[in-house]
Design a protein around this motif. Structure first.
Motif, PDB file in Angstrom:
ATOM      1  N   ILE A   1       0.822  -1.220   0.000  1.00  0.00           N
ATOM      2  CA  ILE A   1       0.000   0.000   0.000  1.00  0.00           C
ATOM      3  C   ILE A   1       0.855   1.269   0.000  1.00  0.00           C
ATOM      4  N   CYS A   2       1.377   1.661   1.136  1.00  0.00           N
ATOM      5  CA  CYS A   2       2.099   2.940   1.177  1.00  0.00           C
ATOM      6  C   CYS A   2       3.179   2.973   2.250  1.00  0.00           C
TER       7      CYS A   2
ATOM      8  N   ILE B   1      -1.838  -0.381   9.965  1.00  0.00           N
ATOM      9  CA  ILE B   1      -2.180  -1.790  10.153  1.00  0.00           C
ATOM     10  C   ILE B   1      -1.811  -2.250  11.555  1.00  0.00           C
ATOM     11  N   SER B   2      -0.653  -1.812  12.037  1.00  0.00           N
ATOM     12  CA  SER B   2      -0.223  -2.177  13.388  1.00  0.00           C
ATOM     13  C   SER B   2      -1.225  -1.714  14.442  1.00  0.00           C
TER      14      SER B   2
ATOM     15  N   LEU C   1      -1.310   7.449  -5.273  1.00  0.00           N
ATOM     16  CA  LEU C   1      -2.444   7.886  -4.455  1.00  0.00           C
ATOM     17  C   LEU C   1      -3.582   6.867  -4.496  1.00  0.00           C
ATOM     18  N   PHE C   2      -3.711   6.147  -5.613  1.00  0.00           N
ATOM     19  CA  PHE C   2      -4.725   5.088  -5.632  1.00  0.00           C
ATOM     20  C   PHE C   2      -4.363   3.997  -4.629  1.00  0.00           C
ATOM     21  N   ARG C   3      -3.082   3.631  -4.576  1.00  0.00           N
ATOM     22  CA  ARG C   3      -2.660   2.641  -3.588  1.00  0.00           C
ATOM     23  C   ARG C   3      -2.896   3.163  -2.165  1.00  0.00           C
ATOM     24  N   VAL C   4      -2.638   4.442  -1.955  1.00  0.00           N
ATOM     25  CA  VAL C   4      -2.915   5.046  -0.640  1.00  0.00           C
ATOM     26  C   VAL C   4      -4.402   4.954  -0.319  1.00  0.00           C
ATOM     27  N   ALA C   5      -5.258   5.148  -1.343  1.00  0.00           N
ATOM     28  CA  ALA C   5      -6.710   5.093  -1.136  1.00  0.00           C
ATOM     29  C   ALA C   5      -7.157   3.717  -0.670  1.00  0.00           C
ATOM     30  N   MET C   6      -6.378   2.684  -0.960  1.00  0.00           N
ATOM     31  CA  MET C   6      -6.735   1.332  -0.542  1.00  0.00           C
ATOM     32  C   MET C   6      -6.412   1.075   0.932  1.00  0.00           C
ATOM     33  N   LEU C   7      -5.718   2.027   1.567  1.00  0.00           N
ATOM     34  CA  LEU C   7      -5.354   1.843   2.972  1.00  0.00           C
ATOM     35  C   LEU C   7      -6.585   1.684   3.857  1.00  0.00           C
TER      36      LEU C   7
END
Length: 342
Positions: free
Chosen positions: A138-139, A147-148, A227-233
């Motif tokens: 993701i980022c 996630i942690s 930013l799309f990958r960040v949006a998946m966070l």
């Protein structure tokens, strides 16, 4: 006696605030120092904040700073992740096209799955596989910390987090240098190299650095893809949180995690407001900068909470895992690009 009780109650919040302020201010000073080093010597600010924090680990053991360091590593982190949502909008993401969106979604999900399987193969726990896989997919450091925050805690939690942040930041820096050279080797055009850089490098800052080192167009494409990958966070963290909540409920635990963590709700809320046009462009810039500083300050606190000796105890299998995940997502995106442009 009644007067003394009232006085004690009225002063307690101020005492708590003062106790937290010390640890927060130390983290802030470390973050400012890291930013100074980054601006003047080109080193990644996240990496510098982490290393400086580790060097000052003894402060987290002092009673005067402990509460503030804990608060900064937990609450300031979540505040920074929530503000990341202000950078996301549906209009921004819609410009990618369905093929590219499908490639990126598959890359994120498969990398997380690969991390879980590889962790089991290497004898590591599922928490570590999920943490490193999510960070790579993701980022980077931001994803690792988010996630942690929703994973069940154990005696290795802090150690695993600090190792993950350190490793993905260093790998991102290496990729920022090597991947543009790889793009030249494959004779990618500006759009294709932008997709590759944005779809594979872990941290946002390194994606921007790598993309704009190639060209203006490559930088813009790389940033958009990243930013799309960040949006998946947010959806990934939400799914993890729901799974953890279901597992704790099945095991009979009383203190179940919330179905929707507040910082994930904040991320989604800011993304929704930005998509609807309620956040003006100058405000998006301010919120993005505030998010960056919050994450920088919190990573300094995370560094202070962990000793260097404990990081070194993680072992060679952990390094192998993160490198394998990095190679996996790079290979997958490279294969996808080749298929789409064949």
């Amino acid at each position: 006696m009644f007067h003394s009780v009232i006085q004690h109650v009225s002063l307690y919040p101020l005492q708590g605030l003062r106790t937290r302020a010390r640890g927060f201010l130390v983290s802030l000073v470390i973050a400012v120092a890291a930013q100074f080093i980054s601006e003047h010597y080109g080193a990644p600010a996240m990496l510098m904040a982490l290393l400086l924090g580790i060097a000052l680990h003894f402060l987290s053991e002092e009673e005067t700073c402990r509460a503030g360091v804990e608060f900064t590593a937990r609450s300031v982190l979540r505040f920074g992740v929530a503000l990341l949502g202000a950078r996301i909008s549906l209009e921004l993401l819609a410009g990618l096209g369905l093929e590219l969106i499908g490639l990126l979604v598959a890359g994120v999900l498969l990398t997380i799955g690969f991390g879980l399987l590889a962790a089991r193969f290497l004898g590591r726990g599922w928490r570590f596989g999920l943490l490193t896989g999510g960070a790579v997919a993701i980022c980077g450091a931001s994803a690792a910390m988010a996630i942690s925050a929703v994973l069940p805690r154990n005696e290795h939690s802090e150690q695993n987090l600090i190792f993950t942040v350190l490793s993905v930041t260093m790998l991102s820096t290496a990729a920022m240098i090597l991947y543009p050279i790889l793009g030249e080797t494959f004779a990618f055009n500006d759009v294709t190299i932008g997709v590759f850089l944005g779809g594979t490098i872990h941290d946002v800052a390194q994606v921007v650095g790598a993309g704009f080192s190639v060209s203006e167009e490559a930088g813009e494409v790389a940033t958009l893809v990243k930013l799309f990958r960040v949006a998946m966070l947010a959806p990934i963290v939400l799914v993890i949180s729901l799974l953890m909540r279901g597992a704790s409920g099945a095991s009979g635990e009383i203190n179940r995690p919330p179905a929707l963590p507040l910082f994930v709700a904040g991320f989604l809320g800011f993304a929704t407001l930005n998509s609807l046009g309620f956040i003006p462009a100058p405000a998006v810039g301010v919120l993005s900068e505030a998010s960056r500083w919050a994450l920088l300050i919190s990573i300094a606190a995370v560094g202070m909470k962990t000793s260097l000796r404990r990081i070194l105890d993680v072992g060679g299998q952990a390094i192998t895992l993160v490198v394998a995940e990095t190679v996996f997502i790079a290979g997958f995106v490279l294969l996808g690009i080749t298929v789409f442009h064949s």
